[in-house]
Every structure is written in C-alpha cells, then in structure tokens.
Design an enzyme around this catalytic site. Sequence first.
Site, PDB file in Angstrom:
ATOM      1  N   SER A 128       0.850  -1.186   0.000  1.00 40.45           N
ATOM      2  CA  SER A 128       0.000   0.000   0.000  1.00 40.45           C
ATOM      3  C   SER A 128       0.878   1.224   0.000  1.00 40.45           C
ATOM      4  CB  SER A 128      -0.910   0.014   1.238  1.00 40.45           C
ATOM      5  OG  SER A 128      -1.499   1.287   1.427  1.00 40.45           O
ATOM      6  N   ARG A 152     -25.247 -10.656 -43.856  1.00 43.51           N
ATOM      7  CA  ARG A 152     -24.204  -9.887 -43.168  1.00 43.51           C
ATOM      8  C   ARG A 152     -24.900  -8.771 -42.398  1.00 43.51           C
ATOM      9  NH1 ARG A 152     -21.388 -12.063 -45.045  1.00 43.51           N
ATOM     10  NH2 ARG A 152     -20.143 -11.295 -46.796  1.00 43.51           N
TER      11      ARG A 152
END
Length: 478
Positions: free
Chosen positions: A301, A340
Amino acid sequence: MRGSGVAGAKPARRPPDGLLDVAAMTFSALDSRLLGPLFATETMREVFSDRARLAAMLAAEVALARAEALFGLVPEGLAAALDAIDPDTLDFDALGRGTALAGVPTIPFVKAVGARLPPELEAAFHKGATTQDIVDTALALQMRRGLDLVAADADAILAALTSLAERHRATPQVGRTYGQQAQPLSFGFTVAVWAAGIAEVAAGLPALREAVLRASLGGPVGTLAALGRDGPAVADAFAEELGLAPAPVAWHTRRASMLATGAFLASLVGALGKMATDVADLCSTEIGEVAEPHLPGRGGSSAMPHKRNPVSATVILSAHAAAPGHLVTLAGSMAAAHGRPAGAWHAEWHALPSLFGLASGALAEARRLAEGLVVDPERMRRNLDATRGLLFADAVAARLTASLGRAGAHAMMERLAGRVREAGVMLREAVERDPDFAGRFSSADLDAAFDPGPSVAAAAGWIDRVTAEVARVRATLT
C-alpha cells in the site's frame, strides 16, 4: 494565470493541434502498457495482436490459394508467392487508415497484399472469398492458439490444486456458510472443491474446440457461387490446409460458436473467481488461514507499509466482474440480419478478444495461487475454537435426538448457544453444567461430540473422488 502547481514543472507533451497521439492512447486496460501486464498475459496479448491477426489473414489466403490450385482455379505459384510475404513488412498504420475508410480490415489488406504480387497472380488472388471469410478464419486460427494457452494453464492449475488438496487432506479447518462458522472439514476438501469447479468447466474444452474451430469460406452470401460446383470441395480443402473443421454451410450469420467460446471463457473465469473469493476472505486479518505467495513489492500500500493485499485474487475477481458484459455483446450479435449484419459482427471484435485476455490474466494469477499458496494450519486450528465450541453444536444435538427428538434437541442446543454467546463460556462447559443434560452423556460421549476428527475424515474422503475426476479431465486437455 493558473499554473501547474509544481514549481519548475514542464508542461506535458501534446501532439500538434488537430492530431491524436495514437501511440499514447488506450481504451482498454488490457491493451495498456501501464495496466495491461496486470490483467492479461503477454502471450495472450501477442495471440490477439495486430501482427498476429495479419499473419493469420495471410495464412488463410495461402490456404485458399492452395485449395483452389488443387482444382485448377488459380495458378500453382500463387500460394508460394503469398507465403513469402512477411506480415511485418506491411504498413500497419496505412492498413488502419484503410480500415477506417472501408469499414473492414480485409479490403485494405487485400489491396496491400495484391500490390506485392505479379499481375498474373494478383488477378487470381482472394478468388471467391469475401471479407468475412478471411477475418473469421483468421479469428479461428487465433482462437486455436488462445485455447491452447488456456488449456495449458488450466492443466497446471488442476495439477497444483490436487497436490495441495492431498497435502492438506487431514488439516482441520472451519467450514463456513453465509460467512459464519458451520462445521469442521479439512482444508484439503476446500481446495478439492476449487479444483472440481475448475475441472467442471475445463471438461468442456475438447467439445468446444470441435464445435468452434472451423474455417469460413462462403463468398459474398454464403453460396461460394464464384467457384461453381467446386465450391464445397474447395471449402473442405481450405479447412484441411489450415487444420480447421469444415462448416456444413457458411457461418457468417450463425454466431453460436462465438457465444459458446465467450461463455466457456466467462464460466472458467467464474470458477477461478470462486477460488479467488475464498482466498481473499481466508487472507483477511481476522481469519488469516492462508496468504498469497509473497514477492517483494507485491500487494503493498502506498499509505500503509504493513499491508499485504491479495493481488492475485483481486485480478481474478476483476476479470470475473468484467466478463459478463462482453458475454452480453456476443449474445446480442446472434441476431444477425440476412447474410451480413450491420454492427453485430463488428461488435464481436470488442468482446471475444477481451474475454481471452481477461481469462489469461485470471488463469495466470490462479496458477500463482495454486502453486504457491501459503497455508497456516496452526491458525486454522485456533479458528476452530473461535466460537467457543459452537462449531460442535450439531454433533451434540445429534446425540440428544434419541432421547429428545430432533426438534427438542435442536431447541435445547439453541438455548445453550445463546448462553455461550451471552456468558462467554465454552459450549462443553455449558453442556456439562446444564441440569437438563444430567445423565444424558458420559464423558466419552462428550469427547466424541467435540472431536473434529470424524468431520475431517468425512471431508477428506471426497478428495480422492475429485482427484480421479481431475485426472480424467486433465487427460483431455493435453
């Protein structure tokens, strides 16, 4: 005038007005030079890199030329000429600009490759194929490599977890439900559950490969009409050249295979997420039964130097949180219009590679956990006493059932459990002092009721079954 806030700070470099600093941009953590190494492996990122995509598209065109040459549809020398082209010599930036103009990468790709061919070969190049054939076939080749990486990591994780389960088959641990202590079991059993969940998903990989690793060759509307009656045979030869399965009919708008692949990856990340959820909880200060493998500088940290955060679990769980959104995209793409669709196919390009990337990072971190998890058996033993014996309330109640009935025994133990919580005494002490228990138990009966051994032994017995199932699954992955 407002300054930078830092004396002597140099202004950030900016591109010229109207231009984008493309090299510095990223829209995904997976592609980021800063964040990418945290969330995805370098090997998987390479599989889905632009270079790999172009190499796969070239491989598809080479295979098409070879297949068509078998039927006299193109010159014999076309395949060799295409195979000699190095994808690294193509202008990626120019192809990107061409893609932005054309809407698909195949059009500028075909122009760029065709320009490398002599006229007599260029005329036969890309014969009969359409844009989606090359892109989807290239994707199938990338997916094959990606699934190989997934299989290798899954195999290593399963091997490490079964070994860990065996080492701790008799290590007593608290079993927890709804975040509370429930009954004793063994840590080996906990690990075996992780392994079984991962194996359950990995078992579907062979069938997935068979279903989704298919070549795409259908031409503009799927009929391959430009090749006449040779079309189906050419499609089969094309697939064989690439080591892919042939499709019974074009899968331009049959996208179940994309969804199935995404669902497999998301499910696998979910199985890893179950392990990561447990590990993150077991790493907590209050429980402290395991710790992630320690590397200098990992899990720290910026404000609290004592912290050792569960980075591996965090990465896995972040992948688990991100995966469902991509899966929704793939599900939506199945409703593809006619031959498509507008948008649905393109949307897959955002989703499927991202799922491969997320899975790669989750697998890498799960492998790190499986192979190096630090286990604290002594802390596990101490945690068995954290509830002052309430962990054995069920075993005591079971011995009272014969004389009090199930409901009576349960009610009596609820009353004594309340006394334990309120007075802070041990459950065994509460039992021995309660007048309603007088004469119902011998000292040996109480010893047996408060012995975790039988529960641990019962848990350990399941490990052998899981080990056998994992071995069966692993045999299918290699």
